[in-house]
Scaffold this active site. Structure first.
Site, mmCIF file in Angstrom:
data_model
loop_
_atom_site.group_PDB
_atom_site.id
_atom_site.type_symbol
_atom_site.label_atom_id
_atom_site.label_comp_id
_atom_site.label_asym_id
_atom_site.label_seq_id
_atom_site.Cartn_x
_atom_site.Cartn_y
_atom_site.Cartn_z
ATOM 1 N N LYS A 168 -27.116 79.719 42.855
ATOM 2 C CA LYS A 168 -28.636 80.321 42.569
ATOM 3 C C LYS A 168 -28.650 81.791 41.829
ATOM 4 C CE LYS A 168 -31.152 83.131 45.976
ATOM 5 N NZ LYS A 168 -31.859 84.167 45.220
ATOM 6 N N ASP A 207 -34.073 81.611 40.179
ATOM 7 C CA ASP A 207 -35.071 82.322 40.994
ATOM 8 C C ASP A 207 -35.624 83.548 40.607
ATOM 9 O OD1 ASP A 207 -36.632 82.649 43.432
ATOM 10 O OD2 ASP A 207 -34.789 83.805 44.499
ATOM 11 N N LYS A 223 -39.033 84.093 40.329
ATOM 12 C CA LYS A 223 -40.632 84.048 41.037
ATOM 13 C C LYS A 223 -41.625 84.916 39.956
ATOM 14 C CE LYS A 223 -38.264 85.854 45.253
ATOM 15 N NZ LYS A 223 -36.951 85.676 45.117
ATOM 16 N N HIS A 232 -45.163 85.430 38.349
ATOM 17 C CA HIS A 232 -46.305 85.612 38.889
ATOM 18 C C HIS A 232 -47.149 86.348 37.719
ATOM 19 C CE1 HIS A 232 -48.682 87.553 42.404
ATOM 20 N NE2 HIS A 232 -49.678 86.954 41.438
ATOM 21 N N ASP A 233 -48.122 85.537 37.286
ATOM 22 C CA ASP A 233 -48.796 86.357 36.062
ATOM 23 C C ASP A 233 -50.067 85.546 35.741
ATOM 24 O OD1 ASP A 233 -49.860 87.996 33.792
ATOM 25 O OD2 ASP A 233 -47.493 88.491 33.376
ATOM 26 N N PRO A 256 -52.269 82.445 34.254
ATOM 27 C CA PRO A 256 -51.828 81.180 34.329
ATOM 28 C C PRO A 256 -51.186 81.012 32.924
ATOM 29 C CG PRO A 256 -53.742 81.114 35.236
ATOM 30 C CD PRO A 256 -53.627 82.587 35.089
ATOM 31 N N ASN A 257 -51.938 81.535 31.851
ATOM 32 C CA ASN A 257 -51.394 81.519 30.343
ATOM 33 C C ASN A 257 -50.076 82.067 29.943
ATOM 34 O OD1 ASN A 257 -51.859 80.713 27.438
ATOM 35 N ND2 ASN A 257 -51.834 82.851 27.121
ATOM 36 N N THR A 292 -39.987 87.557 52.786
ATOM 37 C CA THR A 292 -39.575 87.675 54.319
ATOM 38 C C THR A 292 -39.699 89.146 54.418
ATOM 39 O OG1 THR A 292 -37.321 87.309 53.485
ATOM 40 C CG2 THR A 292 -38.129 86.011 54.813
ATOM 41 N N GLN A 341 -30.561 90.026 57.330
ATOM 42 C CA GLN A 341 -31.488 88.927 57.571
ATOM 43 C C GLN A 341 -31.859 89.239 59.187
ATOM 44 O OE1 GLN A 341 -32.842 86.796 55.437
ATOM 45 N NE2 GLN A 341 -31.111 86.204 54.015
ATOM 46 N N GLY A 399 -25.696 83.041 50.661
ATOM 47 C CA GLY A 399 -24.821 84.168 49.744
ATOM 48 C C GLY A 399 -23.624 84.865 50.548
HETATM 49 O O1 C5P Z 1 -26.394 86.808 51.459
HETATM 50 P P1 C5P Z 1 -27.405 85.902 52.172
HETATM 51 O O2 C5P Z 1 -27.203 84.645 52.460
HETATM 52 O O3 C5P Z 1 -28.429 86.525 53.029
HETATM 53 O O4 C5P Z 1 -28.460 85.790 50.633
HETATM 54 C C1 C5P Z 1 -29.698 85.039 50.778
HETATM 55 C C2 C5P Z 1 -30.213 84.716 49.509
HETATM 56 O O5 C5P Z 1 -31.324 84.252 49.571
HETATM 57 C C3 C5P Z 1 -30.231 86.218 48.505
HETATM 58 O O6 C5P Z 1 -30.019 86.022 47.221
HETATM 59 C C4 C5P Z 1 -31.753 86.584 48.957
HETATM 60 O O7 C5P Z 1 -32.246 87.346 48.105
HETATM 61 C C5 C5P Z 1 -32.364 85.001 49.101
HETATM 62 N N1 C5P Z 1 -33.669 85.174 49.563
HETATM 63 C C6 C5P Z 1 -33.834 85.423 51.109
HETATM 64 N N2 C5P Z 1 -34.829 85.389 51.606
HETATM 65 C C7 C5P Z 1 -36.199 84.896 51.096
HETATM 66 C C8 C5P Z 1 -35.943 84.302 49.558
HETATM 67 C C9 C5P Z 1 -34.543 84.674 48.927
HETATM 68 O O8 C5P Z 1 -32.700 85.822 51.911
HETATM 69 N N3 C5P Z 1 -37.124 84.692 51.938
#
Ligand code: C5P
Length: 230
Positions: free
Chosen positions: A34, A61, A63, A65-66, A68-69, A117, A188, A208
């Protein structure tokens, strides 16, 4: 279709760090990685072409967001990169998501980010003026993504069952926040182990730090992969 390889989040500060990391893996080990917006903005499409050239699968990744065009035009460029999966924000609306999907076609899977999140219920009520629970908002966005023809959503593993029940069993759930039992949780909040993510029906896991910061990334990757497929 469940992807057997955990997606490795390449959250590194430089291109050289990515190259050093990949040295831990044999050349014939094809990974699913990713790339996030910071890295993509710093290095550009070159990073995608480099990883693609090595035979790895890529989750870009960004993301989007704007209007549609604009999203349609941007997606028509990303579609030429040979990537495997890309993200938009569901908050951009059904038309935006559906335009992105139309132009991307089958070149890559298109998944939507629902509520980040990092967004608390209080933030959501105050800033977005959405007066429901975060979970209800996530499920609503998942339904909208399905209506727009997207392949799935990025979500917490805790939300997979609800999302699949509200959309379809084959609507993809890409889940970060995965920690093998006993490893550091870091920032997390609500984590699941790879086995639990498998049991509740995640289609992809994104991992990650437990891999990229491991003393032996190859071992860590294979241990997580084993747990995810058991
Ligand atoms: O290091 P870790 O396993 O926490 O990394 C998780 C990856 O997923 C990071 O790149 C983080 O930005 C991404 N991510 C996340 N939660 C989300 C969306 C993406 O942890 N809701």
């Amino acid at each position: 279709m469940r992807e057997e390889r955990p997606i490795i989040a390449l959250d590194f500060p430089s291109f050289d760090d990515v190259k050093d990391f990949l040295e831990h893996f044999p050349e014939d080990e094809k990974l699913y990685v990713k790339i996030g917006m910071e890295f993509f903005y710093a290095i550009g499409p070159e990073i995608v072409h480099y990883l693609k050239g090595l035979g790895h699968s890529i989750f870009l990744d960004l993301k989007l967001h704007d209007i549609p065009n604009t999203v349609r035009s941007a997606m028509s460029v990303l579609g030429t990169f040979g990537i495997d999966m890309v993200t938009v924000h569901a908050a951009g609306g059904v038309e935006m998501m559906s335009e992105a999907k139309k132009v991307l076609g089958n070149q890559a899977k298109l998944v939507a980010v629902t509520q980040l999140t990092s967004t608390s219920e209080e933030d959501m009520r105050d800033c977005q003026n959405i007066q429901t629970t975060v979970q209800e908002s996530v499920v609503n966005y998942a339904r909208k993504a399905k209506e727009a023809g997207l392949d799935g959503v990025v979500c917490s593993a805790q939300e997979v069952e609800l999302i699949k029940a509200a959309t379809a069993a084959d609507f993809l759930c890409v889940t970060p926040g995965i920690r093998p039992a006993g490893s550091a949780i870091g920032d997390q909040k609500r984590v699941m182990t790879p086995q639990e993510a498998h049991q509740i029906g995640s289609d992809y896991i994104v991992v990650g730090r437990p891999i990229i910061q491991a003393a032996n990334p190859w071992d860590a990757y294979h241990e997580i992969k084993k747990q995810w497929n058991s």
